[in-house]
Design a protein around this motif. Structure first.
Motif, mmCIF file in Angstrom:
data_model
loop_
_atom_site.group_PDB
_atom_site.id
_atom_site.type_symbol
_atom_site.label_atom_id
_atom_site.label_comp_id
_atom_site.label_asym_id
_atom_site.label_seq_id
_atom_site.Cartn_x
_atom_site.Cartn_y
_atom_site.Cartn_z
ATOM 1 N N VAL A 53 0.868 -1.170 0.000
ATOM 2 C CA VAL A 53 0.000 0.000 0.000
ATOM 3 C C VAL A 53 0.909 1.226 0.000
ATOM 4 O O VAL A 53 1.858 1.305 0.791
ATOM 5 N N TYR A 54 0.612 2.175 -0.867
ATOM 6 C CA TYR A 54 1.433 3.376 -1.039
ATOM 7 C C TYR A 54 0.583 4.612 -0.773
ATOM 8 O O TYR A 54 -0.545 4.707 -1.267
ATOM 9 N N ASP A 55 1.116 5.537 -0.012
ATOM 10 C CA ASP A 55 0.429 6.799 0.232
ATOM 11 C C ASP A 55 0.812 7.792 -0.855
ATOM 12 O O ASP A 55 1.977 7.884 -1.244
ATOM 13 N N GLY A 56 -0.168 8.522 -1.363
ATOM 14 C CA GLY A 56 0.099 9.528 -2.375
ATOM 15 C C GLY A 56 -1.168 9.897 -3.117
ATOM 16 O O GLY A 56 -2.199 9.240 -2.996
ATOM 17 N N LYS A 57 -1.076 10.948 -3.883
ATOM 18 C CA LYS A 57 -2.200 11.433 -4.686
ATOM 19 C C LYS A 57 -1.699 11.556 -6.110
ATOM 20 O O LYS A 57 -0.743 12.279 -6.378
ATOM 21 N N TRP A 58 -2.298 10.802 -7.019
ATOM 22 C CA TRP A 58 -1.863 10.781 -8.405
ATOM 23 C C TRP A 58 -3.054 10.925 -9.343
ATOM 24 O O TRP A 58 -4.188 10.660 -8.968
ATOM 25 N N GLU A 59 -2.759 11.298 -10.586
ATOM 26 C CA GLU A 59 -3.774 11.332 -11.634
ATOM 27 C C GLU A 59 -3.507 10.257 -12.676
ATOM 28 O O GLU A 59 -4.295 10.057 -13.592
ATOM 29 N N GLU A 60 -2.365 9.596 -12.523
ATOM 30 C CA GLU A 60 -2.039 8.426 -13.347
ATOM 31 C C GLU A 60 -1.125 7.528 -12.519
ATOM 32 O O GLU A 60 -0.591 7.943 -11.491
ATOM 33 N N LEU A 61 -0.981 6.291 -12.963
ATOM 34 C CA LEU A 61 -0.168 5.342 -12.206
ATOM 35 C C LEU A 61 1.266 5.849 -12.046
ATOM 36 O O LEU A 61 1.898 6.237 -13.033
ATOM 37 N N PRO A 62 1.776 5.853 -10.828
ATOM 38 C CA PRO A 62 3.162 6.274 -10.619
ATOM 39 C C PRO A 62 4.116 5.116 -10.918
ATOM 40 O O PRO A 62 3.692 3.986 -11.134
ATOM 41 N N ASP A 63 5.385 5.396 -10.873
ATOM 42 C CA ASP A 63 6.406 4.353 -10.960
ATOM 43 C C ASP A 63 6.561 3.789 -9.555
ATOM 44 O O ASP A 63 7.328 4.292 -8.740
ATOM 45 N N PHE A 64 5.772 2.745 -9.245
ATOM 46 C CA PHE A 64 5.777 2.189 -7.902
ATOM 47 C C PHE A 64 7.148 1.657 -7.489
ATOM 48 O O PHE A 64 7.474 1.641 -6.308
ATOM 49 N N SER A 65 7.970 1.253 -8.461
ATOM 50 C CA SER A 65 9.292 0.707 -8.115
ATOM 51 C C SER A 65 10.195 1.762 -7.480
ATOM 52 O O SER A 65 11.166 1.417 -6.804
ATOM 53 N N SER A 66 9.873 3.033 -7.678
ATOM 54 C CA SER A 66 10.686 4.100 -7.078
ATOM 55 C C SER A 66 10.110 4.586 -5.745
ATOM 56 O O SER A 66 10.667 5.484 -5.131
ATOM 57 N N LEU A 67 9.001 3.992 -5.312
ATOM 58 C CA LEU A 67 8.351 4.405 -4.076
ATOM 59 C C LEU A 67 8.475 3.328 -3.005
ATOM 60 O O LEU A 67 8.622 2.146 -3.309
ATOM 61 N N LYS A 68 8.382 3.750 -1.761
ATOM 62 C CA LYS A 68 8.438 2.809 -0.638
ATOM 63 C C LYS A 68 7.016 2.592 -0.113
ATOM 64 O O LYS A 68 6.316 3.562 0.186
ATOM 65 N N PRO A 69 6.607 1.322 0.024
ATOM 66 C CA PRO A 69 5.257 1.079 0.528
ATOM 67 C C PRO A 69 5.119 1.463 2.002
ATOM 68 O O PRO A 69 6.044 1.284 2.792
ATOM 69 N N ALA A 70 3.942 1.984 2.350
ATOM 70 C CA ALA A 70 3.646 2.321 3.736
ATOM 71 C C ALA A 70 3.240 1.076 4.514
ATOM 72 O O ALA A 70 3.352 1.035 5.737
ATOM 73 N N LYS A 71 2.800 0.051 3.766
ATOM 74 C CA LYS A 71 2.301 -1.173 4.400
ATOM 75 C C LYS A 71 2.446 -2.313 3.402
ATOM 76 O O LYS A 71 2.216 -2.129 2.204
ATOM 77 N N THR A 72 2.821 -3.491 3.878
ATOM 78 C CA THR A 72 2.920 -4.677 3.022
ATOM 79 C C THR A 72 2.292 -5.863 3.744
ATOM 80 O O THR A 72 2.109 -5.849 4.964
ATOM 81 N N GLY A 73 1.962 -6.886 2.971
ATOM 82 C CA GLY A 73 1.402 -8.085 3.566
ATOM 83 C C GLY A 73 1.059 -9.115 2.518
ATOM 84 O O GLY A 73 1.423 -8.971 1.343
ATOM 85 N N THR A 74 0.353 -10.156 2.947
ATOM 86 C CA THR A 74 -0.086 -11.213 2.035
ATOM 87 C C THR A 74 -1.590 -11.382 2.149
ATOM 88 O O THR A 74 -2.193 -11.065 3.181
ATOM 89 N N LEU A 75 -2.190 -11.886 1.082
ATOM 90 C CA LEU A 75 -3.614 -12.214 1.052
ATOM 91 C C LEU A 75 -3.703 -13.721 0.839
ATOM 92 O O LEU A 75 -3.557 -14.211 -0.279
#
Length: 175
Positions: A53-75
């Motif tokens: 899960v990533y915090d941010g406000k976008w109008e198009e998909l960001p480059d998630f590989s350059s961002l740090k997730p605020a939360k991770t887990g498994t389903l």
């Protein structure tokens, strides 16, 4: 038995069926019930489903590989869900990574629905781009896949307002 394992129907499955069919007036047929139980107890399509899960406000998909997730887990149930971000207000993004097995070579139709932007990446190739700020919109793509193990990534961002994300796949045989 796709994947070779089944699970028992859970109380949540039964509660869902009661709600969905509360107004039913026709008698149940054995095939109807067997289909519901088979669907609920089938092993998950997606294996080792992880999310970020990533915090941010976008109008198009960001480059998630350059961002740090605020939360991770498994389903563990193998189903993509926005529940891990239910506490997020306003904008956020999610990335789901998993593996899946294809029982036979053939044409598979992937359907990705989202409000707002999303993308489906299979084996490192973007199959569906459903980007931008928009109400729930479904995009379909047919892809020929070889039998065996594949990787999948779904990227999603929520810009505000309604939120939804769903992925489905149809293919040859009982798939």
């Amino acid at each position: 038995e796709f994947g070779g394992a089944r699970r028992n129907a859970r109380p949540g499955d039964v509660a869902k069926w009661r709600k969905e069919h509360a107004g039913r007036t026709s008698p149940w047929k054995r095939g109807d019930l067997e289909e519901m139980v088979a669907e609920a107890t089938a092993p998950p399509f997606l294996e080792n489903l992880r999310y970020g899960v990533y915090d941010g406000k976008w109008e198009e998909l960001p480059d998630f590989s350059s961002l740090k997730p605020a939360k991770t887990g498994t389903l563990d149930d193998g189903r993509i869900s926005l529940d891990p971000a239910k506490d997020r207000k306003g904008g956020f993004g999610m990335v789901f990574d998993a593996a899946f097995s294809i029982p036979e070579t053939g044409d598979y139709v992937f359907s990705l629905t989202s409000d707002d932007g999303s993308a489906l990446i299979v084996d490192g190739e973007t199959l569906i781009g459903n980007d931008g700020i928009h109400p729930a919109k479904t995009v379909n793509m047919k892809e020929t896949l070889e039998a065996g193990l594949h990787t999948l990534q779904v990227q999603y961002f929520e810009g505000g307002g309604q939120r939804s994300l769903a992925l489905s796949v149809k293919g040859p045989g009982k798939f």
